[in-house]
Structure formats: structure tokens, C-alpha cells
Design a protein around this motif. Structure first.
Motif, PDB file in Angstrom:
ATOM      1  N   THR A   1       0.840  -1.192   0.000  1.00  0.00           N
ATOM      2  CA  THR A   1       0.000   0.000   0.000  1.00  0.00           C
ATOM      3  C   THR A   1       0.876   1.243   0.000  1.00  0.00           C
ATOM      4  O   THR A   1       1.768   1.388   0.843  1.00  0.00           O
ATOM      5  N   PHE A   2       0.614   2.153  -0.953  1.00  0.00           N
ATOM      6  CA  PHE A   2       1.400   3.369  -1.115  1.00  0.00           C
ATOM      7  C   PHE A   2       0.514   4.595  -0.898  1.00  0.00           C
ATOM      8  O   PHE A   2      -0.599   4.671  -1.428  1.00  0.00           O
ATOM      9  N   THR A   3       1.018   5.545  -0.116  1.00  0.00           N
ATOM     10  CA  THR A   3       0.333   6.817   0.097  1.00  0.00           C
ATOM     11  C   THR A   3       0.958   7.856  -0.815  1.00  0.00           C
ATOM     12  O   THR A   3       2.174   8.093  -0.763  1.00  0.00           O
ATOM     13  N   LEU A   4       0.146   8.474  -1.670  1.00  0.00           N
ATOM     14  CA  LEU A   4       0.649   9.419  -2.664  1.00  0.00           C
ATOM     15  C   LEU A   4       0.581  10.854  -2.159  1.00  0.00           C
ATOM     16  O   LEU A   4      -0.321  11.234  -1.424  1.00  0.00           O
ATOM     17  N   ARG A   5       1.536  11.634  -2.593  1.00  0.00           N
ATOM     18  CA  ARG A   5       1.551  13.062  -2.277  1.00  0.00           C
ATOM     19  C   ARG A   5       0.704  13.834  -3.289  1.00  0.00           C
ATOM     20  O   ARG A   5       0.285  13.296  -4.317  1.00  0.00           O
ATOM     21  N   GLU A   6       0.478  15.115  -3.001  1.00  0.00           N
ATOM     22  CA  GLU A   6      -0.199  15.997  -3.955  1.00  0.00           C
ATOM     23  C   GLU A   6       0.748  16.255  -5.124  1.00  0.00           C
ATOM     24  O   GLU A   6       1.912  16.596  -4.939  1.00  0.00           O
ATOM     25  N   ALA A   7       0.263  16.080  -6.344  1.00  0.00           N
ATOM     26  CA  ALA A   7       1.081  16.311  -7.535  1.00  0.00           C
ATOM     27  C   ALA A   7       0.152  16.701  -8.685  1.00  0.00           C
ATOM     28  O   ALA A   7      -1.057  16.466  -8.633  1.00  0.00           O
ATOM     29  N   LYS A   8       0.742  17.283  -9.732  1.00  0.00           N
ATOM     30  CA  LYS A   8      -0.050  17.804 -10.849  1.00  0.00           C
ATOM     31  C   LYS A   8       0.419  17.234 -12.185  1.00  0.00           C
ATOM     32  O   LYS A   8       1.599  16.972 -12.391  1.00  0.00           O
ATOM     33  N   TRP A   9      -0.542  17.089 -13.107  1.00  0.00           N
ATOM     34  CA  TRP A   9      -0.238  16.844 -14.509  1.00  0.00           C
ATOM     35  C   TRP A   9      -0.209  18.186 -15.234  1.00  0.00           C
ATOM     36  O   TRP A   9      -1.056  19.051 -14.981  1.00  0.00           O
ATOM     37  N   VAL A  10       0.769  18.347 -16.140  1.00  0.00           N
ATOM     38  CA  VAL A  10       0.823  19.548 -16.978  1.00  0.00           C
ATOM     39  C   VAL A  10       0.943  19.112 -18.436  1.00  0.00           C
ATOM     40  O   VAL A  10       1.338  17.981 -18.730  1.00  0.00           O
ATOM     41  N   ASP A  11       0.625  20.020 -19.344  1.00  0.00           N
ATOM     42  CA  ASP A  11       0.765  19.697 -20.765  1.00  0.00           C
ATOM     43  C   ASP A  11       2.120  20.161 -21.292  1.00  0.00           C
ATOM     44  O   ASP A  11       2.991  20.563 -20.517  1.00  0.00           O
ATOM     45  N   HIS A  12       2.313  20.147 -22.612  1.00  0.00           N
ATOM     46  CA  HIS A  12       3.621  20.457 -23.198  1.00  0.00           C
ATOM     47  C   HIS A  12       3.950  21.947 -23.152  1.00  0.00           C
ATOM     48  O   HIS A  12       5.041  22.345 -23.575  1.00  0.00           O
ATOM     49  N   THR A  13       3.039  22.760 -22.626  1.00  0.00           N
ATOM     50  CA  THR A  13       3.339  24.175 -22.401  1.00  0.00           C
ATOM     51  C   THR A  13       3.583  24.467 -20.923  1.00  0.00           C
ATOM     52  O   THR A  13       3.878  25.602 -20.554  1.00  0.00           O
TER      53      THR A  13
END
Length: 643
Positions: free
Chosen positions: A110-122
Motif C-alpha cells: 500500500t502506497f500513500t501518494l503526495r499531492e502532484a499535478k499533470w501539466v501539458d507540453h506548455t
């Protein structure tokens, strides 16, 4: 529950202001004039620091979910984060996961994930990274129509992964081995998103190396809605995928340039000190790169053997040159091809007779003086890189801390080069092969990739040395250049070689990873020859004299793989298997990665390090210096890192 918890440490760094050089389309750090982060006049915003290097072999795809080629992994290594990472000393640390735990049987993780974001190529924000992104990425890999070369890494590890995949392939029918595969729902596969920040993997059986394998591309996430929308188009261009790593891919122009820019929304952006990475295509990069270093136009270039002495002794170049960081993540070996598919002019049928004769293989095995071709890259200490096994020393250790290369049968492996034995094996092979109708000299097609620095020179040395020792009336080594782009697929995977230097990069911290190039699983109807190096199983399929040796190796590998909890017994079993492979000369060990001489503005010991996965390809944590690192600086940096 047994719990493993790590808290990420933060490092502080100061980027010094200096004058940047322009070249290759951006400001770069190289050259004696100085470089780095330039401050605009009047105290305005700082110009970006740009690290520029040339490359000569194009990536075949940006889709990290389907490719297993390191040449394709440069981009995802820097643009996609993994659950765990490694620091610059090779110690595991949190990545997208802040903590993890497993049950007593080590089957449920079991893994607890941090807050993170996806961004596009810009660099624009698209969405949050969630546990579902790991689930969707694995489902994509397990979808046959996407033809993922990584899917085998999941079989036997993630519960029901193989059943799901083959259920889609055969839909209740039987495979070529007679095994019936009923379709199952993906919900039965051992990957679940409990909530947005909780990811659970369920394993098929205990996997001693599971945690370390999470640093490889097969466990990278992808944004699910985009995968569903694009399908096979995912990863075909910079605008055809999203990014959550230290950088985002701003431009991917095949045979022109690749540009990665710092991702300000990355959770660890404070640890990313280089603003842009520019990789500029040039088929002649090996020749042009050093000259561009002299002009301060690139930050990195390999220094080929034919100019190395001049650079080391030249007043204007001796302080521009250093080394790559020594690493044991790659092993090089000479593969024999048991399933030749090359043209008739190279006499594939005659080669098959020869390669299936153990004394013939042993004659080449004992005739290969590794030090000579390695000296093309490093004339000062080539013996430091030669190895007598496939698994490098200092790669992994058993429960008692013993190096795998000293465990069990591995300890008995010694120097392979022996002129006397080479001639003895030759004489035995000639007698045996003549009785089988083989003709001499045996033609040995040995191709090389012209984009790889010094490979052509290595081949010439091997040809001259082995023919001189064994006789040109016994062997005729034919050195030919293959294609610079697509060499792996065109040459090795298509069987268009007889004898060739190959390599393998470890995917996880266990000796099993070094069986992956050779081991072939048997079904009721035979072996899946696939892309395995040299297709050793072809000997078994055809019942040649090499069948017994090949079968012995496969059987020993299967026995070792079955040992999960007793690490010492597991390592001894893998030692027995690898020794069998080598003692029957089914492959010839050659070297670890030779630390090339380079001109580089980066301290090689600042970057992430692990002898497996993609950690070594990352720029995160590295800082551009205002000069090229000298040999004295390199040694001082190495000593500091070892302390």
C-alpha cells in the motif's frame, strides 16, 4: 503489518550568476567564458539556464508505456515521476509516494501518494495526479493492441496480469502451447486505487525486488482520460501526453531537437536547478561535439579515442575533460545467434552448424581478449571494466552482505581469455564440424551501430585479434555497419547477426534481472523465441547439440526463480544458473559500462544513481557549472560522494 516509512530530505542549493553563452538554440553552461543563470540588466528576471548536448540516435517513441529501449527512456525519466526514487548515493527515497507498507506475506503493498499535478507540453496545469493514474497506465500496458514491450515485467509479479492480458489475446481459446485463456475482468488484476491518494498492488507471489522495480518505466503513471482518448496516439508527440516530472517536454522534433523545460508545478521543483534541457540531433555528433565544446556551444560531448590523447595533453583542452560516473547498471556481453536470419552470402546454415558446437563457441570464448577492445575507450585502465560474469560486481548482495559475484558457483568463474585453450578448442571444433559437413573459414557476421562512439574500432580490434589467434582459415569475422536509427529492431531483434556485442540494463535489485535477456519460458508446444538475445531456445527447438546446455540453463533459472524468502538460497541458485550459461559458452561476458571520457559542465555525482531503472538518466538535482569539469575535479567529486 510491516511498515516501511521514508521522509524526503530537502537539499539547498545556490545558483551563481554568470555570463551565458548562446549556441544550439539557447543559453548554455559550457565553455571557459562562463555560463549559468544570467541576470537581466536592471535586476529583471533571470534568463533560463540551459543544458545543451547533441545526440545521434533518435528515440522511436515518447510512449514510455510501450518501449523498453533506453534510448527512448531519456525523456520519460525526466518528465514522469515514479513512486520511489534514488538519491545520488544510491539510497531509496520517496517519490510520488511519501510512505508505503506491506502485509506479513509481502503480497499486498500500500502506497500513500503526495499531492502532484499533470501539466501539458506548455507547462499548463491539467489535473491532479491520483492513484487511478497508476491503474489506468497498467491497464494500457496490459492491452495487447498497444503492443507494450514492458508487459512481461508484470507477468508473474502483479496478480492476474498475465491472465488478463492473455484473456484478451485468446478470448477463451488456446495459445500455441495449448493453454486455454479465459477472459477476466480488469478488476481482478492486482492494482487498485482505494482513493485518490492510496494505491494498492497485490502480487502474484512474494517478489524480493518489488520495491526497487518501481523506479522503472513499467510502473510509471499516465493520465487515464488522455490514454482513453488517444489510444495508440499516446506519446507520439510532445502534445500527445501529459507530464508530472521535474520537466515537461516542450518540443519533440525527430532528427531535429528535443527540448525539456522545468516544471514549476512539480512537487520537488526546488530540487530542479537546470531550467531547460536541449538535445540537438546531429548524425555526426561524435565528430562535431568536441569542436563545439572548444567553442563553448554545448555542455556535453563524448571524447572519442582518436583524439583522446591530444585532448589530455593539449594545454587548451586538458582541463575540459573528465569521466562519466562509474556504474554497474549495464553489462556488456557477446551474444551468439542460434537463430540466424541474415542473408545467404554470410552462410547462415554453416553458421548454425558452428554455433551449435560447444567447442567452437569455447574457442571464441577463450580467444576474446577483452582488455584490447576496452582499451579503445579507456587505454589507462581497461582491466578495471572487464568482467567474467554477466552480473557485475557490486550490483547486489545476499542477506549476509556477500557480493553476488562471489556467491556459490559464481566464485569459481575466472579469467576467460586463454590463448592455449582457445587453440585446443579450435582443433577439437574443426574435427567435429568437418564431420558434420561444415566448411571453413566460418563466416561470422558482426554488425555495429555507427552512431555508438568507438564501436566500429572495437569490432576491428576483435576481428584482428581473434583471427590472428585462431587463424583466418578457421574464422572470417565480417564487420559491417548497421543502421544508426532502429539498430536494435533491425539487427538484433531480427536476428541479422552471428556474433555481436550486446548489453542489458538491470530493471531491479536482484540477480533475476540478469536472466531476462536469455531465459525463455517453455510452453507445451515449445518456446516463444521473441526478442531474446541470440534465441538460445532455438537449439532446444531444433534438437541441436547445444540443446542440453540450453535446457540446463533454463531449468536452473526456473529453480532459482521459485525461491522467494530464503535470499541466500535464491542467490546461490541464480549463481548456479549464470555459471552454467557461461561455462557452456552460450554467451561471452565482456564488460561493465566503460566510463567514457567526456567534456561536461555537470558534476557526475550530483545526479540520482541506481544500478537499475531510469534513475541515472535524470537531471534532477544537478547544477550547471560555469566551466567544464576537469579530471582533478572529477576525482575530488568522486571521493566526496564515496564519503
Amino acid at each position: 503489518m510491516k511498515k516501511r516509512r521514508l521522509i524526503a530530505s530537502m537539499l539547498c542549493a545556490v545558483l551563481t550568476a554568470s555570463v551565458a553563452l548562446s549556441g544550439c538554440g539557447g543559453k548554455t553552461g559550457g565553455g571557459s567564458q562562463g555560463a549559468g543563470k544570467e541576470t537581466e540588466a536592471g535586476g529583471g528576471s533571470a534568463a533560463p539556464t540551459v543544458y545543451t548536448r547533441l545526440y545521434g540516435s533518435e528515440a522511436t517513441t515518447v510512449n514510455y508505456l510501450v518501449t523498453s529501449s533506453q534510448n527512448d527512456h531519456w525523456l520519460p525519466a525526466n518528465t514522469i515521476d515514479t513512486l520511489i526514487e534514488y538519491d545520488n548515493k544510491g539510497q531509496i527515497k520517496p517519490g510520488l509516494a511519501t510512505e508505503w507498507e506491506h502485509d506479513e506475506a509481502a503480497l499486498t503493498w500500500t502506497f500513500t501518494l503526495r499531492e502532484a499535478k499533470w501539466v501539458d507540453h506548455t507547462g499548463a496545469e491539467v489535473a491532479d495526479v491520483t492513484a487511478q493514474d497508476f491503474v489506468d497506465a497498467m491497464k494500457y500496458e496490459l492491452t495487447p493492441e498497444y503492443e507494450s514491450a514492458n508487459v512481461q515485467n508484470l507477468f508473474g509479479v502483479i496478480a492476474n496480469a498475465e491472465k488478463y492480458y492473455n484473456g484478451l489475446v485468446y478470448n477463451g481459446g488456446a495459445d500455441e502451447d495449448g493453454n486455454v485463456w479465459e477472459p477476466i475482468d480488469f478488476s481482478e488484476v492486482g492494482v487498485k486505487a482505494v482513493d485518490e491518494h492510496t494505491l494498492v498492488y497485490t502480487l502474484e507471489e512474494e517478489v524480493p525486488y518489488f520495491l526497487s522495480s518501481l523506479a522503472y518505466v513499467v510502473y510509471m503513471p499516465a493520465y487515464g482520460p488522455q490514454l482513453e482518448e488517444l489510444g495508440k496516439e499516446f506519446g507520439t508527440g510532445a502534445d500527445k501526453m501529459y507530464y508530472n516530472g521535474a520537466y515537461y517536454l516542450a518540443e519533440f522534433s525527430p532528427q531535429e531537437r528535443q527540448i525539456m523545460k522545468k516544471n514549476p508545478l512539480n512537487y520537488d521543483a526546488d530540487m530542479v536547478y537546470i531550467d531547460e534541457i536541449h538535445r540537438v540531433y546531429n548524425a555526426e555528433y561524435n565528430t562535431i561535439g568536441p569542436e563545439m565544446v572548444k567553442r563553448g556551444e554545448v555542455d556535453y560531448a563524448e571524447i572519442p579515442a582518436d583524439i583522446l590523447d591530444d585532448w589530455l595533453n593539449g594545454e587548451d583542452t586538458k582541463n575540459l575533460i573528465s569521466r562519466e560516473r562509474p556504474r554497474t547498471s549495464y553489462s556488456y556481453f557477446y551474444s551468439f545467434n542460434f537463430n540466424p536470419q541474415f542473408d545467404a552470402q554470410y552462410e547462415p546454415d554453416n553458421w548454425k552448424k558452428a554455433v551449435n558446437n560447444e567447442n567452437f563457441r569455447k574457442s571464441l570464448f577463450a580467444a576474446l581478449n577483452k582488455v584490447n577492445p576496452i582499451a579503445i575507450t579507456d587505454a589507462n585502465a581497461p582491466e578495471d571494466f572487464a568482467i567474467n560474469s554477466i552480473t557485475p560486481a557490486n550490483f547486489t548482495f545476499n542477506a549476509d552482505g556477500e557480493d553476488f559475484t562471489t556467491v556459490g558457483d559464481m566464485a569459481a568463474l575466472g579469467q576467460t581469455f586463454d590463448e592455449t585453450k582457445a587453440k585446443e578448442y579450435r582443433d577439437l571444433a574443426k574435427t567435429e564440424l568437418e564431420a558434420e559437413g561444415a566448411t571453413f573459414p566460418v563466416k561470422i557476421l558482426m554488425p555495429y551501430n555507427p552512431s555508438e562512439l568507438n564501436w566500429d574500432k572495437e569490432c576491428q580490434i576483435v576481428e584482428q585479434q581473434m583471427e590472428a589467434l585462431l587463424g583466418s582459415d578457421y574464422i572470417d569475422i565480417i564487420v559491417e555497419a548497421g543502421p544508426a536509427d532502429g539498430f536494435l529492431t533491425e539487427v538484433r531483434r531480427n536476428g541479422k547477426f552471428a556474433f555481436m556485442k550486446c548489453n542489458w540494463g538491470a530493471d531491479y535489485a536482484d540477480p533475476e534481472t540478469w536472466t531476462d535477456p536469455f531465459y525463455q519460458k517453455k510452453g507445451e508446444e515449445g518456446y516463444d523465441l521473441g526478442y531474446k538475445y541470440g534465441n538460445i531456445a532455438k537449439a532446444i527447438e531444433e534438437g541441436t547439440p547445444s540443446a542440453e546446455a540450453a535446457l540446463e540453463y533454463f531449468t536452473l533459472v526456473e529453480e532459482a526463480k521459485s525461491l522467494k524468502t530464503d535470499i541466500n538460497s535464491r542467490y546461490e541458485a541464480f549463481a548456479k544458473a549464470e555459471s552454467s550459461l557461461i561455462n557452456h559458452a552460450l554467451v561471452i561476458p565482456f564488460s561493465i559500462t566503460v566510463s567514457r571520457y567526456v567534456a561536461d559542465t555537470l558534476n557526475a555525482f550530483d545526479g540520482q544513481y541506481a544500478p537499475f531503472g531510469v534513475s541515472n538518466l535524470r537531471y534532477k538535482g544537478q547544477t550547471i557549472n560555469d566551466h567544464y569539469i576537469s579530471m582533478d575535479e572529477f576525482k575530488a567529486n568522486q571521493e566526496a560522494n564515496e564519503k
